[in-house]
Design a protein around this motif. Structure first.
Motif, PDB file in Angstrom:
ATOM      1  N   SER A   1       5.074   7.891  -0.140  1.00 19.46           N
ATOM      2  CA  SER A   1       5.246   6.442  -0.244  1.00 19.46           C
ATOM      3  C   SER A   1       4.538   5.882  -1.473  1.00 19.46           C
ATOM      4  O   SER A   1       5.104   5.084  -2.228  1.00 19.46           O
ATOM      5  CB  SER A   1       4.710   5.750   1.012  1.00 19.46           C
TER       6      SER A   1
ATOM      7  N   THR B   1      -1.917   1.602  -7.283  1.00 12.17           N
ATOM      8  CA  THR B   1      -1.283   2.837  -6.792  1.00 12.17           C
ATOM      9  C   THR B   1      -2.096   4.060  -7.210  1.00 12.17           C
ATOM     10  O   THR B   1      -2.172   5.041  -6.460  1.00 12.17           O
ATOM     11  CB  THR B   1       0.161   2.966  -7.297  1.00 12.17           C
TER      12      THR B   1
ATOM     13  N   ALA C   1       6.374   4.300  -4.782  1.00 10.19           N
ATOM     14  CA  ALA C   1       6.101   2.955  -5.292  1.00 10.19           C
ATOM     15  C   ALA C   1       5.627   3.008  -6.741  1.00 10.19           C
ATOM     16  O   ALA C   1       6.034   2.203  -7.580  1.00 10.19           O
ATOM     17  CB  ALA C   1       5.046   2.273  -4.419  1.00 10.19           C
TER      18      ALA C   1
ATOM     19  N   ALA D   1      10.516   7.823   3.098  1.00 10.62           N
ATOM     20  CA  ALA D   1       9.352   7.115   2.556  1.00 10.62           C
ATOM     21  C   ALA D   1       9.586   6.743   1.094  1.00 10.62           C
ATOM     22  O   ALA D   1       9.298   5.620   0.662  1.00 10.62           O
ATOM     23  CB  ALA D   1       8.102   7.978   2.695  1.00 10.62           C
ATOM     24  N   SER D   2      10.121   7.689   0.320  1.00 10.08           N
ATOM     25  CA  SER D   2      10.405   7.416  -1.095  1.00 10.08           C
ATOM     26  C   SER D   2      11.547   6.429  -1.250  1.00 10.08           C
ATOM     27  O   SER D   2      11.519   5.567  -2.136  1.00 10.08           O
ATOM     28  CB  SER D   2      10.753   8.725  -1.816  1.00 10.08           C
TER      29      SER D   2
ATOM     30  N   MET E   1       2.455   9.401   3.495  1.00  3.71           N
ATOM     31  CA  MET E   1       1.818   8.317   2.746  1.00  3.71           C
ATOM     32  C   MET E   1       1.801   8.636   1.252  1.00  3.71           C
ATOM     33  O   MET E   1       2.005   7.762   0.412  1.00  3.71           O
ATOM     34  CB  MET E   1       0.395   8.095   3.260  1.00  3.71           C
TER      35      MET E   1
ATOM     36  N   SER F   1       9.931   3.034  -0.556  1.00  4.85           N
ATOM     37  CA  SER F   1       8.843   2.599  -1.430  1.00  4.85           C
ATOM     38  C   SER F   1       9.266   2.412  -2.883  1.00  4.85           C
ATOM     39  O   SER F   1       8.717   1.545  -3.577  1.00  4.85           O
ATOM     40  CB  SER F   1       7.678   3.594  -1.356  1.00  4.85           C
TER      41      SER F   1
END
Length: 226
Positions: A17, A187, A21, A148-149, A14, A152
């Motif tokens: 992620s 974020t 983002a 994830a990266s 997470m 995102s």
């Protein structure tokens, strides 16, 4: 059957992620705002944003993969060294764990009992946790962090790219800056929540860094204004 991720592993994914983002928002915002400062050509702004999105997505994913792989290699070496130490000098490892408990203020007799019980149940996990600060079974997957990266970053990039491209030319720079600041606040809050840090400070830091980035790139862009 695939192994389920532990809570720590899920939090690390997470984190990747959220940071992906965040970087997507900030990086592409800086690019498109900078180009908008140099030209009013919507196609040029859009293409620069797309190029930044693609380059940033690959860079962010590879960076996460390399970073987490390096961390995992170091953890694996620590486990190997601990196994060797347990085999060659079990008593010294047990003494280390006991002394660490005593140093935290635990009564020596209680520290003796706790050390004996934990070393009897799982000596490797006990020593690794107390000496190196991680659990041997809680590795973060470099592939999971990279994916994830990879997902995102472009998702974050869409906001500044859509704002600068779709909004009317007369307000698109100002509106994009406002939209990006709101997104960075979100974020920043999310990252602080995951790390159990101060939410307000994280949000403020994120917004200020984003605002400075956009102001600087816009100012540089205006130096080359067509």
């Amino acid at each position: 059957m695939s192994k389920k991720l532990s809570l720590a592993q899920k939090i690390n994914v997470m984190r990747a992620s959220v940071m992906g983002a965040n970087d997507g928002i900030l990086s592409v915002a800086g690019i498109v705002i900078g180009v908008a400062g140099a030209t009013s050509n919507s196609f040029a702004i859009f293409i620069s944003g797309i190029a930044g999105m693609i380059a940033g997505t690959i860079s962010m994913a590879m960076g996460e993969y390399v970073s987490v792989s390096t961390q995992k290699d170091a953890q694996e070496m620590a486990i190997i060294n601990t196994k060797l130490n347990l085999n060659s000098n079990y008593a010294s490892q047990m003494a280390f764990v006991r002394q660490k408990y005593v140093n935290t203020g635990i009564d020596p007799e209680l520290a003796d009992r706790a050390t004996h019980e934990m070393m009897t149940a799982d000596p490797l996990t006990t020593v690794v946790r107390e000496k190196y600060g991680f659990v041997p079974t809680a590795f973060t997957s470099p592939y999971a962090a990279a994916v994830a990266s990879f997902i995102s970053f472009p998702i974050g990039s869409i906001l500044p790219l859509a704002a600068i491209t779709l909004l009317p030319q007369t307000i698109r720079v100002q509106a994009t800056i406002i939209a990006v600041m709101i997104a960075l606040a979100l974020t920043g809050y999310s990252a602080a929540a995951l790390g159990k840090a101060n939410r307000s400070k994280a949000m403020l830091r994120n917004v200020i860094s984003g605002l400075l980035t956009m102001v600087v790139t816009y100012a540089i862009g205006t130096l080359f204004k067509q």
